[in-house]
Design a protein around this motif. Sequence first.
Motif, PDB file in Angstrom:
ATOM      1  N   VAL A 298      79.934  34.030  81.087  1.00 16.72           N
ATOM      2  CA  VAL A 298      79.080  34.067  79.893  1.00 16.72           C
ATOM      3  C   VAL A 298      79.977  34.533  78.759  1.00 16.72           C
ATOM      4  O   VAL A 298      80.576  35.597  78.827  1.00 16.72           O
ATOM      5  CB  VAL A 298      77.874  35.012  80.080  1.00 16.72           C
ATOM      6  CG1 VAL A 298      77.023  35.053  78.818  1.00 16.72           C
ATOM      7  CG2 VAL A 298      77.039  34.590  81.283  1.00 16.72           C
ATOM      8  N   ARG A 299      80.080  33.733  77.725  1.00 16.05           N
ATOM      9  CA  ARG A 299      81.098  33.977  76.692  1.00 16.05           C
ATOM     10  C   ARG A 299      80.733  35.013  75.646  1.00 16.05           C
ATOM     11  O   ARG A 299      81.601  35.471  74.927  1.00 16.05           O
ATOM     12  CB  ARG A 299      81.451  32.657  76.030  1.00 16.05           C
ATOM     13  CG  ARG A 299      82.086  31.737  77.046  1.00 16.05           C
ATOM     14  CD  ARG A 299      82.734  30.556  76.403  1.00 16.05           C
ATOM     15  NE  ARG A 299      83.170  29.667  77.448  1.00 16.05           N
ATOM     16  CZ  ARG A 299      82.738  28.442  77.618  1.00 16.05           C
ATOM     17  NH1 ARG A 299      81.878  27.929  76.769  1.00 16.05           N
ATOM     18  NH2 ARG A 299      83.170  27.712  78.609  1.00 16.05           N
TER      19      ARG A 299
ATOM     20  N   GLY B 209      71.497  44.511  77.215  1.00 12.95           N
ATOM     21  CA  GLY B 209      70.858  43.223  76.931  1.00 12.95           C
ATOM     22  C   GLY B 209      70.942  42.332  78.151  1.00 12.95           C
ATOM     23  O   GLY B 209      70.029  42.276  78.974  1.00 12.95           O
ATOM     24  N   TYR B 210      72.076  41.658  78.297  1.00 14.05           N
ATOM     25  CA  TYR B 210      72.294  40.758  79.421  1.00 14.05           C
ATOM     26  C   TYR B 210      72.142  41.481  80.760  1.00 14.05           C
ATOM     27  O   TYR B 210      71.480  40.999  81.678  1.00 14.05           O
ATOM     28  CB  TYR B 210      73.680  40.127  79.315  1.00 14.05           C
ATOM     29  CG  TYR B 210      74.067  39.324  80.527  1.00 14.05           C
ATOM     30  CD1 TYR B 210      73.576  38.039  80.702  1.00 14.05           C
ATOM     31  CD2 TYR B 210      74.910  39.844  81.497  1.00 14.05           C
ATOM     32  CE1 TYR B 210      73.913  37.304  81.828  1.00 14.05           C
ATOM     33  CE2 TYR B 210      75.258  39.114  82.604  1.00 14.05           C
ATOM     34  CZ  TYR B 210      74.751  37.844  82.770  1.00 14.05           C
ATOM     35  OH  TYR B 210      75.078  37.126  83.886  1.00 14.05           O
ATOM     36  N   GLY B 211      72.768  42.663  80.886  1.00 14.25           N
ATOM     37  CA  GLY B 211      72.690  43.414  82.141  1.00 14.25           C
ATOM     38  C   GLY B 211      71.267  43.749  82.526  1.00 14.25           C
ATOM     39  O   GLY B 211      70.875  43.647  83.691  1.00 14.25           O
ATOM     40  N   THR B 212      70.455  44.134  81.541  1.00 11.82           N
ATOM     41  CA  THR B 212      69.049  44.451  81.797  1.00 11.82           C
ATOM     42  C   THR B 212      68.275  43.199  82.199  1.00 11.82           C
ATOM     43  O   THR B 212      67.463  43.245  83.129  1.00 11.82           O
ATOM     44  CB  THR B 212      68.420  45.112  80.552  1.00 11.82           C
ATOM     45  OG1 THR B 212      69.108  46.338  80.309  1.00 11.82           O
ATOM     46  CG2 THR B 212      66.942  45.375  80.757  1.00 11.82           C
ATOM     47  N   LYS B 213      68.534  42.073  81.532  1.00 12.93           N
ATOM     48  CA  LYS B 213      67.861  40.820  81.905  1.00 12.93           C
ATOM     49  C   LYS B 213      68.210  40.413  83.336  1.00 12.93           C
ATOM     50  O   LYS B 213      67.342  40.011  84.108  1.00 12.93           O
ATOM     51  CB  LYS B 213      68.240  39.693  80.943  1.00 12.93           C
ATOM     52  CG  LYS B 213      67.629  39.834  79.573  1.00 12.93           C
ATOM     53  CD  LYS B 213      68.094  38.722  78.657  1.00 12.93           C
ATOM     54  CE  LYS B 213      67.594  38.942  77.246  1.00 12.93           C
ATOM     55  NZ  LYS B 213      68.102  37.946  76.314  1.00 12.93           N
ATOM     56  N   LEU B 214      69.489  40.546  83.692  1.00 15.64           N
ATOM     57  CA  LEU B 214      69.924  40.215  85.041  1.00 15.64           C
ATOM     58  C   LEU B 214      69.256  41.146  86.060  1.00 15.64           C
ATOM     59  O   LEU B 214      68.708  40.695  87.068  1.00 15.64           O
ATOM     60  CB  LEU B 214      71.449  40.310  85.153  1.00 15.64           C
ATOM     61  CG  LEU B 214      72.061  40.013  86.520  1.00 15.64           C
ATOM     62  CD1 LEU B 214      71.763  38.576  86.955  1.00 15.64           C
ATOM     63  CD2 LEU B 214      73.568  40.256  86.471  1.00 15.64           C
ATOM     64  N   ALA B 215      69.275  42.444  85.795  1.00 14.05           N
ATOM     65  CA  ALA B 215      68.656  43.416  86.708  1.00 14.05           C
ATOM     66  C   ALA B 215      67.160  43.173  86.852  1.00 14.05           C
ATOM     67  O   ALA B 215      66.623  43.248  87.961  1.00 14.05           O
ATOM     68  CB  ALA B 215      68.922  44.841  86.217  1.00 14.05           C
TER      69      ALA B 215
END
Length: 179
Positions: free
Chosen positions: A33-34, A41-47
């Motif tokens: 993911v660039r 943000g991204y980490g929370t969405k993934l978790a």
Amino acid sequence: GRLGVWSSSAEMGTSSITEVYNEYGKSITRVSVRHDSHPDGYGTKLANFLRNARNGQQRVGGTFNGMGNLAAQIYFHISSSIWKANQWGAIDILSAHEAFPGEDLEYKVFPIFSVGMEQVQLERRLSVPYTIGMEVLNKDGDILFQGPASDYDGKKVNAIWEALIECADTTCEDSSDAM
């Protein structure tokens, strides 16, 4: 500090790799993911996506059937949100051992088995429910989080990451440097 290998300006932001491991602990795929990969943000969405993941057949409440299937769902989940944000071309699937140097963060996704399950044959492992774990590392290899996805707190992980960046930018010294 915060710009990844793909970044030519501050607009690109934080790059990451999300690596998925199978039931035997072997890397099966990596997703690049660039930008916009911050832990809060991204980490929370993934978790949050992984928090509700259940191994097993759909008829008995499963949401994925093995880590290979979960890896495909993770890619779909990530790419759907990126495309909705009109960021075409910001994500790639890589082979298990391919990497772009300079990713700001690495997210690892893996199964956590009950004690003793590591020795069970693959066929049996696929039929036993397990917890999904995550590990988040910065580009220097510092572990920012490790544990079940359900325990992930993006704000805390981001604070740790920011503190390490701040320390690197101001050349923090530890006690061993003073000797």
